[in-house]
Design a protein around this motif. Structure first.
Motif, short mmCIF file in Angstrom:
data_model
loop_
_atom_site.label_atom_id
_atom_site.label_comp_id
_atom_site.label_asym_id
_atom_site.label_seq_id
_atom_site.Cartn_x
_atom_site.Cartn_y
_atom_site.Cartn_z
N ASN A 86 0.83 -1.20 0.00
CA ASN A 86 0.00 0.00 0.00
C ASN A 86 0.87 1.26 0.00
O ASN A 86 1.67 1.47 0.90
N HIS A 87 0.68 2.08 -1.01
CA HIS A 87 1.44 3.32 -1.17
C HIS A 87 0.90 4.44 -0.28
O HIS A 87 1.60 5.39 0.03
N PHE A 88 -0.36 4.32 0.13
CA PHE A 88 -1.02 5.39 0.87
C PHE A 88 -1.03 5.04 2.36
O PHE A 88 -1.93 4.35 2.83
N ALA A 89 -0.04 5.52 3.10
CA ALA A 89 0.09 5.19 4.51
C ALA A 89 -1.06 5.79 5.31
O ALA A 89 -1.35 6.98 5.20
N SER A 90 -1.72 4.97 6.10
CA SER A 90 -2.89 5.38 6.87
C SER A 90 -2.59 6.55 7.80
O SER A 90 -3.41 7.43 7.97
N GLU A 91 -1.41 6.56 8.38
CA GLU A 91 -1.07 7.62 9.33
C GLU A 91 -0.83 8.98 8.64
O GLU A 91 -0.78 10.00 9.29
N GLN A 92 -0.71 8.98 7.32
CA GLN A 92 -0.49 10.22 6.58
C GLN A 92 -1.75 10.74 5.90
O GLN A 92 -1.70 11.74 5.20
N LEU A 93 -2.88 10.10 6.12
CA LEU A 93 -4.11 10.52 5.48
C LEU A 93 -4.65 11.78 6.15
O LEU A 93 -4.61 11.92 7.38
N ALA A 94 -5.17 12.68 5.34
CA ALA A 94 -5.82 13.87 5.87
C ALA A 94 -7.21 13.52 6.36
O ALA A 94 -7.76 12.46 6.03
N GLU A 95 -7.80 14.42 7.13
CA GLU A 95 -9.17 14.24 7.64
C GLU A 95 -10.11 13.93 6.48
O GLU A 95 -10.13 14.63 5.48
N GLY A 96 -10.87 12.84 6.60
CA GLY A 96 -11.86 12.48 5.59
C GLY A 96 -11.34 11.63 4.45
O GLY A 96 -12.12 11.11 3.66
N ILE A 152 -6.72 2.91 -4.12
CA ILE A 152 -7.41 4.16 -4.41
C ILE A 152 -7.44 5.01 -3.15
O ILE A 152 -7.93 4.57 -2.10
N LEU A 153 -6.92 6.23 -3.25
CA LEU A 153 -7.01 7.21 -2.18
C LEU A 153 -8.18 8.13 -2.51
O LEU A 153 -8.12 8.87 -3.50
N CYS A 154 -9.23 8.04 -1.72
CA CYS A 154 -10.42 8.87 -1.93
C CYS A 154 -10.33 10.07 -1.00
O CYS A 154 -10.33 9.91 0.22
N ARG A 155 -10.26 11.24 -1.58
CA ARG A 155 -10.16 12.46 -0.78
C ARG A 155 -11.53 12.97 -0.34
O ARG A 155 -11.62 13.76 0.58
N LYS A 156 -12.58 12.53 -1.01
CA LYS A 156 -13.95 12.92 -0.61
C LYS A 156 -14.66 11.70 -0.08
O LYS A 156 -14.68 11.47 1.10
N ARG A 207 -3.08 3.84 -7.62
CA ARG A 207 -1.86 3.14 -8.01
C ARG A 207 -2.27 1.73 -8.39
O ARG A 207 -3.00 1.07 -7.64
N ILE A 208 -1.78 1.25 -9.52
CA ILE A 208 -2.02 -0.14 -9.91
C ILE A 208 -0.73 -0.90 -9.68
O ILE A 208 0.33 -0.53 -10.20
#
Length: 180
Positions: free
Chosen positions: A90-100, A139-143, A131-132
């Protein structure tokens, strides 16, 4: 003995293709799979089998679902080790996610062609990021996933493969159950 995770696509959504998890568990047990466990109503089945032919297992499960429930359901199969690798990559580290922000993973039936991957790049946008990697789309969903362009149906159409999508928390919980 191999621990597998069968991820069923599109069951129990909006009142369609309804399958109770206790019934699904019983169906898997009747197929002689061992240590059958389910997780939530979206069709996640953890089981053990001596059969190492993933394609044969997928076909047998899909045929049995059609026979027992009377409708077709695509089944995406991963071993416990493969799903653990999904977590590691996983490229999108959970601890670096913004609110939401939330991470989802679309698990594909097979690796998409380079041409299909190239065509998907035309749909990149500022709202969602993806990222594939092999047979997965992170998929990083910002909304919200409901507003994401990268829905399961969209990915299937553009990549020309079957897919089923799970949120990041579910992927981690399924692996935790498989390990126990």
């Amino acid at each position: 003995m191999t621990t597998y995770i069968a991820l069923l696509r599109g069951i129990n959504v909006s009142g369609q293709k309804l399958i109770k998890m206790d019934s699904l568990k019983a169906m898997f047990e009747a197929m002689s799979f061992r240590r059958v466990r389910t997780y939530i109503q979206s069709g996640n089945v953890i089981f053990e089998s001596d059969d190492n032919a993933a394609e044969r297992l997928v076909k047998a499960i899909e045929e049995e679902i059609a026979r027992v429930y009377g409708f077709d359901v695509a089944v995406i199969l991963r071993t416990e080790e493969e799903l653990e690798e999904v977590i590691k990559r996983n490229h999108f580290a959970s601890e670096q996610l913004a609110e939401g922000e939330k991470v989802y993973v679309s698990l594909l039936s097979r690796e998409p062609s380079p041409e299909a991957i190239g065509q998907l790049q035309a749909y990149s946008n500022d709202i969602d990021e993806y990222r594939i990697i092999g047979r997965e789309v992170y998929i990083l969903c910002r909304k919200s996933y409901g507003k994401s362009q990268f829905s399961n149906n969209f990915l299937e159409k553009k990549l020309r493969v079957s897919a089923t999508t799970r949120n990041w928390e579910s992927v981690n919980k399924i692996v935790e159950i498989a390990r126990s």
